[in-house]
Design an enzyme around this catalytic site. Structure first.
Site, PDB file in Angstrom:
ATOM      1  N   GLU A   1      48.445  37.684  40.653  1.00 40.52           N
ATOM      2  CA  GLU A   1      47.449  38.116  41.650  1.00 40.52           C
ATOM      3  C   GLU A   1      46.102  37.471  41.342  1.00 40.52           C
ATOM      4  O   GLU A   1      45.636  37.502  40.199  1.00 40.52           O
ATOM      5  CB  GLU A   1      47.331  39.642  41.628  1.00 40.52           C
ATOM      6  CG  GLU A   1      46.220  40.132  42.554  1.00 40.52           C
ATOM      7  CD  GLU A   1      46.187  41.644  42.718  1.00 40.52           C
ATOM      8  OE1 GLU A   1      47.260  42.248  42.936  1.00 40.52           O
ATOM      9  OE2 GLU A   1      45.077  42.208  42.629  1.00 40.52           O
TER      10      GLU A   1
ATOM     11  N   GLU B   1      54.261  41.394  37.591  1.00 44.44           N
ATOM     12  CA  GLU B   1      52.865  41.174  37.987  1.00 44.44           C
ATOM     13  C   GLU B   1      51.927  41.495  36.829  1.00 44.44           C
ATOM     14  O   GLU B   1      51.740  42.659  36.481  1.00 44.44           O
ATOM     15  CB  GLU B   1      52.530  42.056  39.197  1.00 44.44           C
ATOM     16  CG  GLU B   1      51.093  41.881  39.653  1.00 44.44           C
ATOM     17  CD  GLU B   1      50.785  42.665  40.926  1.00 44.44           C
ATOM     18  OE1 GLU B   1      51.728  43.047  41.643  1.00 44.44           O
ATOM     19  OE2 GLU B   1      49.595  42.885  41.182  1.00 44.44           O
TER      20      GLU B   1
ATOM     21  N   MET C   1      59.300  42.369  50.253  1.00 41.08           N
ATOM     22  CA  MET C   1      59.188  42.791  48.849  1.00 41.08           C
ATOM     23  C   MET C   1      59.192  44.316  48.790  1.00 41.08           C
ATOM     24  O   MET C   1      58.691  44.974  49.706  1.00 41.08           O
ATOM     25  CB  MET C   1      57.887  42.251  48.247  1.00 41.08           C
ATOM     26  CG  MET C   1      57.668  42.526  46.773  1.00 41.08           C
ATOM     27  SD  MET C   1      56.832  44.090  46.456  1.00 41.08           S
ATOM     28  CE  MET C   1      55.108  43.600  46.499  1.00 41.08           C
TER      29      MET C   1
ATOM     30  N   ASP D   1      47.581  41.258  48.749  1.00 43.86           N
ATOM     31  CA  ASP D   1      47.419  42.558  48.096  1.00 43.86           C
ATOM     32  C   ASP D   1      45.919  42.823  48.007  1.00 43.86           C
ATOM     33  O   ASP D   1      45.299  42.629  46.975  1.00 43.86           O
ATOM     34  CB  ASP D   1      48.059  42.550  46.707  1.00 43.86           C
ATOM     35  CG  ASP D   1      47.958  43.922  46.049  1.00 43.86           C
ATOM     36  OD1 ASP D   1      47.489  44.858  46.714  1.00 43.86           O
ATOM     37  OD2 ASP D   1      48.330  44.044  44.860  1.00 43.86           O
TER      38      ASP D   1
ATOM     39  N   HIS E   1      43.622  39.556  39.370  1.00 44.86           N
ATOM     40  CA  HIS E   1      43.931  39.953  38.000  1.00 44.86           C
ATOM     41  C   HIS E   1      43.572  38.874  36.981  1.00 44.86           C
ATOM     42  O   HIS E   1      43.068  39.182  35.903  1.00 44.86           O
ATOM     43  CB  HIS E   1      45.405  40.342  37.896  1.00 44.86           C
ATOM     44  CG  HIS E   1      45.747  41.528  38.742  1.00 44.86           C
ATOM     45  ND1 HIS E   1      47.025  42.025  38.839  1.00 44.86           N
ATOM     46  CD2 HIS E   1      44.976  42.322  39.534  1.00 44.86           C
ATOM     47  CE1 HIS E   1      47.024  43.071  39.660  1.00 44.86           C
ATOM     48  NE2 HIS E   1      45.790  43.261  40.095  1.00 44.86           N
TER      49      HIS E   1
ATOM     50  N   ASP F   1      55.027  54.843  49.392  1.00 39.77           N
ATOM     51  CA  ASP F   1      54.242  54.500  50.593  1.00 39.77           C
ATOM     52  C   ASP F   1      55.086  54.749  51.828  1.00 39.77           C
ATOM     53  O   ASP F   1      54.574  55.127  52.884  1.00 39.77           O
ATOM     54  CB  ASP F   1      53.875  53.005  50.666  1.00 39.77           C
ATOM     55  CG  ASP F   1      53.120  52.496  49.479  1.00 39.77           C
ATOM     56  OD1 ASP F   1      52.427  53.299  48.844  1.00 39.77           O
ATOM     57  OD2 ASP F   1      53.225  51.285  49.195  1.00 39.77           O
TER      58      ASP F   1
ATOM     59  N   HIS G   1      55.664  50.319  48.252  1.00 38.99           N
ATOM     60  CA  HIS G   1      56.151  51.129  47.128  1.00 38.99           C
ATOM     61  C   HIS G   1      57.033  52.200  47.757  1.00 38.99           C
ATOM     62  O   HIS G   1      56.743  52.669  48.866  1.00 38.99           O
ATOM     63  CB  HIS G   1      55.025  51.852  46.406  1.00 38.99           C
ATOM     64  CG  HIS G   1      53.941  50.978  45.858  1.00 38.99           C
ATOM     65  ND1 HIS G   1      52.892  50.532  46.608  1.00 38.99           N
ATOM     66  CD2 HIS G   1      53.746  50.486  44.618  1.00 38.99           C
ATOM     67  CE1 HIS G   1      52.090  49.798  45.857  1.00 38.99           C
ATOM     68  NE2 HIS G   1      52.589  49.744  44.642  1.00 38.99           N
TER      69      HIS G   1
ATOM     70  N   ASP H   1      38.922  45.612  39.314  1.00 34.86           N
ATOM     71  CA  ASP H   1      39.873  44.971  40.234  1.00 34.86           C
ATOM     72  C   ASP H   1      39.405  45.217  41.670  1.00 34.86           C
ATOM     73  O   ASP H   1      39.589  46.301  42.217  1.00 34.86           O
ATOM     74  CB  ASP H   1      41.252  45.600  39.994  1.00 34.86           C
ATOM     75  CG  ASP H   1      42.339  44.948  40.818  1.00 34.86           C
ATOM     76  OD1 ASP H   1      42.197  43.781  41.193  1.00 34.86           O
ATOM     77  OD2 ASP H   1      43.347  45.632  41.075  1.00 34.86           O
TER      78      ASP H   1
ATOM     79  N   LYS I   1      48.444  42.014  34.672  1.00 38.95           N
ATOM     80  CA  LYS I   1      47.074  42.498  34.933  1.00 38.95           C
ATOM     81  C   LYS I   1      46.446  42.840  33.584  1.00 38.95           C
ATOM     82  O   LYS I   1      47.103  43.464  32.753  1.00 38.95           O
ATOM     83  CB  LYS I   1      47.127  43.738  35.844  1.00 38.95           C
ATOM     84  CG  LYS I   1      45.749  44.241  36.267  1.00 38.95           C
ATOM     85  CD  LYS I   1      45.857  45.351  37.313  1.00 38.95           C
ATOM     86  CE  LYS I   1      44.467  45.773  37.762  1.00 38.95           C
ATOM     87  NZ  LYS I   1      44.508  46.845  38.763  1.00 38.95           N
TER      88      LYS I   1
ATOM     89  N   ASP J   1      40.120  43.552  44.663  1.00 38.87           N
ATOM     90  CA  ASP J   1      41.092  43.445  45.770  1.00 38.87           C
ATOM     91  C   ASP J   1      40.426  43.088  47.103  1.00 38.87           C
ATOM     92  O   ASP J   1      40.766  43.649  48.147  1.00 38.87           O
ATOM     93  CB  ASP J   1      41.889  44.764  45.935  1.00 38.87           C
ATOM     94  CG  ASP J   1      42.836  45.028  44.773  1.00 38.87           C
ATOM     95  OD1 ASP J   1      43.213  44.072  44.074  1.00 38.87           O
ATOM     96  OD2 ASP J   1      43.204  46.200  44.564  1.00 38.87           O
TER      97      ASP J   1
ATOM     98  N   ASP K   1      50.363  37.489  44.929  1.00 33.24           N
ATOM     99  CA  ASP K   1      49.447  38.472  45.522  1.00 33.24           C
ATOM    100  C   ASP K   1      48.105  37.795  45.742  1.00 33.24           C
ATOM    101  O   ASP K   1      47.365  37.512  44.790  1.00 33.24           O
ATOM    102  CB  ASP K   1      49.277  39.694  44.594  1.00 33.24           C
ATOM    103  CG  ASP K   1      50.373  40.733  44.799  1.00 33.24           C
ATOM    104  OD1 ASP K   1      51.286  40.490  45.619  1.00 33.24           O
ATOM    105  OD2 ASP K   1      50.316  41.787  44.126  1.00 33.24           O
TER     106      ASP K   1
HETATM  107  C1  GCO Z   1      46.868  46.713  41.480  1.00 29.96           C
HETATM  108  C2  GCO Z   1      48.136  45.976  41.740  1.00 29.96           C
HETATM  109  C3  GCO Z   1      49.035  46.671  42.689  1.00 29.96           C
HETATM  110  C4  GCO Z   1      50.409  46.068  42.731  1.00 29.96           C
HETATM  111  C5  GCO Z   1      51.296  46.921  43.566  1.00 29.96           C
HETATM  112  C6  GCO Z   1      52.674  46.349  43.674  1.00 29.96           C
HETATM  113  O1  GCO Z   1      46.043  46.149  40.820  1.00 29.96           O
HETATM  114  O2  GCO Z   1      46.697  47.834  41.923  1.00 29.96           O
HETATM  115  O3  GCO Z   1      47.793  44.706  42.181  1.00 29.96           O
HETATM  116  O4  GCO Z   1      48.435  46.682  43.947  1.00 29.96           O
HETATM  117  O5  GCO Z   1      50.398  44.772  43.231  1.00 29.96           O
HETATM  118  O6  GCO Z   1      51.327  48.178  43.026  1.00 29.96           O
HETATM  119  O7  GCO Z   1      53.361  46.590  42.524  1.00 29.96           O
HETATM  120 MN    MN Z   2      48.965  43.208  43.162  1.00 29.32          MN
HETATM  121 MN    MN Z   3      44.995  44.251  42.072  1.00 24.47          MN
END
Ligand code: GCO
Ligand code: MN
Ligand code: MN
Length: 391
Positions: free
Chosen positions: A220, A184, A91, A290, A223, A60, A57, A258, A186, A260, A248
């Site tokens: 992702e 993306e 990306m 991700d 998600h 970041d 981002h 979520d 979610k 991750d 992702d």
């Molecule tokens: C989440 C998302 C993020 C995005 C990232 C890129 O659930 O937090 O997956 O991690 O992928 O912000 O846009």
């Molecule tokens: Mn993501």
């Molecule tokens: Mn996520």
């Protein structure tokens, strides 16, 4: 003997976001548990573990509030780490969710000033990504959503969302950047409900855009899995529509927040089907993780997490190759009629074809009297995943 290489090389095209391995472990209940990893150090780490790409981002890479000189220093260090390691920027995206001004959304905030600020921030993020060679720009909704459903007419929110994506497509074309967008989806988190909650919603939305060819999806694992959907089925549809621009990879238990988690740490069967699908689909994009190390991890453990993510992917790819080469599987797939599904049923409509079909005798009882042998096929899949000797 099938290729069982489990150590990643850059040609495998694995990538990680700056916010992933280096995640400091902050959550809704607790402060960071780890020190941050500076972007240049992060890139050197990626080089060491055999990853090919890095994503970020805007914030970041260049912390908000940095002076021009600070930004330049960070960028120079980042670039020299990229040059030294051969890691590429695969990306870029923009943080449109952390600052309090985005609390009601960014492109879909009810405040027009916020929407205009979000677009300008995204344009600057696109410039930053393009300057570092990012071929894909991800649009994750973040706070595009609601808790109070009465506050936003969904049609207006979607119109503003489409307006924003159309504007950004225009910007990228105008600048001549070789960049495509990946939306993306979610379902929720951080908002109670998110606009474009699933792969299917995003694919339908894309058909309404001015430049639909410039826009695909970045699904992702976590998600779709949060809401109990099959990720590999969603990926199948994105591939079928030519819209899988980025992915992702991580993992997740159904019905939770979520999570991750490290790729392959939860749903081995679903992820086997995903990797088998990706590896046979001709997908050439980045395999982007991700995910984040468990919050109680520390030190070199975060790189252990990165190695594990890639190792599991390569192991599943090897397992998928061995599965498809197994004569018992070949026979079970034939018995299941898997190849027959690739044959046309009737072809394009013509009156003659319609008449022929209506005149064709069919015996539903006879059609019903067959087994699709799915029990055997699925057990073979489990046997392969468990490494059982085959009879
Ligand atoms: C989440 C998302 C993020 C995005 C990232 C890129 O659930 O937090 O997956 O991690 O992928 O912000 O846009
Ligand atoms: Mn993501
Ligand atoms: Mn996520």
């Amino acid at each position: 003997m099938a290729d069982r290489r489990l150590d990643p090389v850059p040609a495998d095209n694995f990538a990680f976001g700056l916010w992933t391995i280096g995640n400091v472990g902050r959550d809704a209940f607790g402060d960071p548990t780890r020190p941050p990893v500076a972007p240049a150090e992060f890139v050197r780490g990626l080089g060491r573990v055999g990853a090919a790409g890095v994503s970020f981002h805007d914030d970041d890479l260049i912390p908000p509030g940095s002076s021009a000189a600070e930004a330049e220093r960070v960028l120079a260090e980042f670039r020299s780490a990229l040059d030294a390691t051969g890691v590429r920027v695969t990306m870029a995206t923009t943080n449109l969710f952390t600052h309090p001004c985005f609390k009601d959304g960014a492109f879909t905030s009810n405040d027009r000033g916020v929407r205009r600020h979000a677009l300008a921030k995204a344009m600057r993020g696109i410039d930053l990504g393009a300057s570092l060679g990012a071929p894909v720009y991800v649009l994750w909704g973040g706070r595009e959503g609601v808790e109070c459903g009465a506050a936003k007419r969904p049609q207006d929110a979607l119109a503003r969302y489409a307006e924003a994506v159309n504007f950004l497509c225009g910007y990228v074309r105008d600048r001549g950047y070789p960049m495509r967008f990946a939306i993306e989806p979610k379902p929720n988190e951080p908002r109670g409900d998110t606009f474009l909650p699933t792969i299917g919603h995003a694919l339908a939305f894309i058909t309404t855009l001015d430049q639909p060819d410039m826009v695909g999806v970045n699904p992702e694992v976590a998600h779709e899995t949060m809401v109990g959907l099959s990720f590999h089925q969603g990926i199948g549809q994105a591939l079928w529509q030519g819209k899988l621009f980025h992915i992702d990879l991580n993992d997740q238990k159904i019905g939770r927040y979520d999570q991750d988690f490290r790729f392959g740490s939860e749903g081995i069967k679903e992820n086997f089907l995903l990797v088998r699908l990706l590896e046979t689909s001709g997908y050439t994009g980045t395999k982007h993780f991700d995910s984040r190390p468990y919050r109680n991890e520390w030190g070199d453990g975060i790189w252990e997490f990165a190695r594990g993510s890639m190792r599991t992917y390569l192991a599943l790819a090897a397992a998928a190759r061995e599965f498809d080469a197994d004569p018992a599987v070949v026979a079970a797939l034939a018995a299941a009629g898997a190849g027959e599904l690739a044959e046309e049923s009737v072809g394009a409509y013509t009156p003659t074809a319609a008449a022929a079909l209506l005149a064709e005798p069919a015996d539903p009882e006879q059609l019903a009297a067959r087994s699709y042998v799915n029990e055997r096929l699925d057990q073979l899949l489990i046997d392969h995943l468990l490494g059982l000797p085959r009879a």
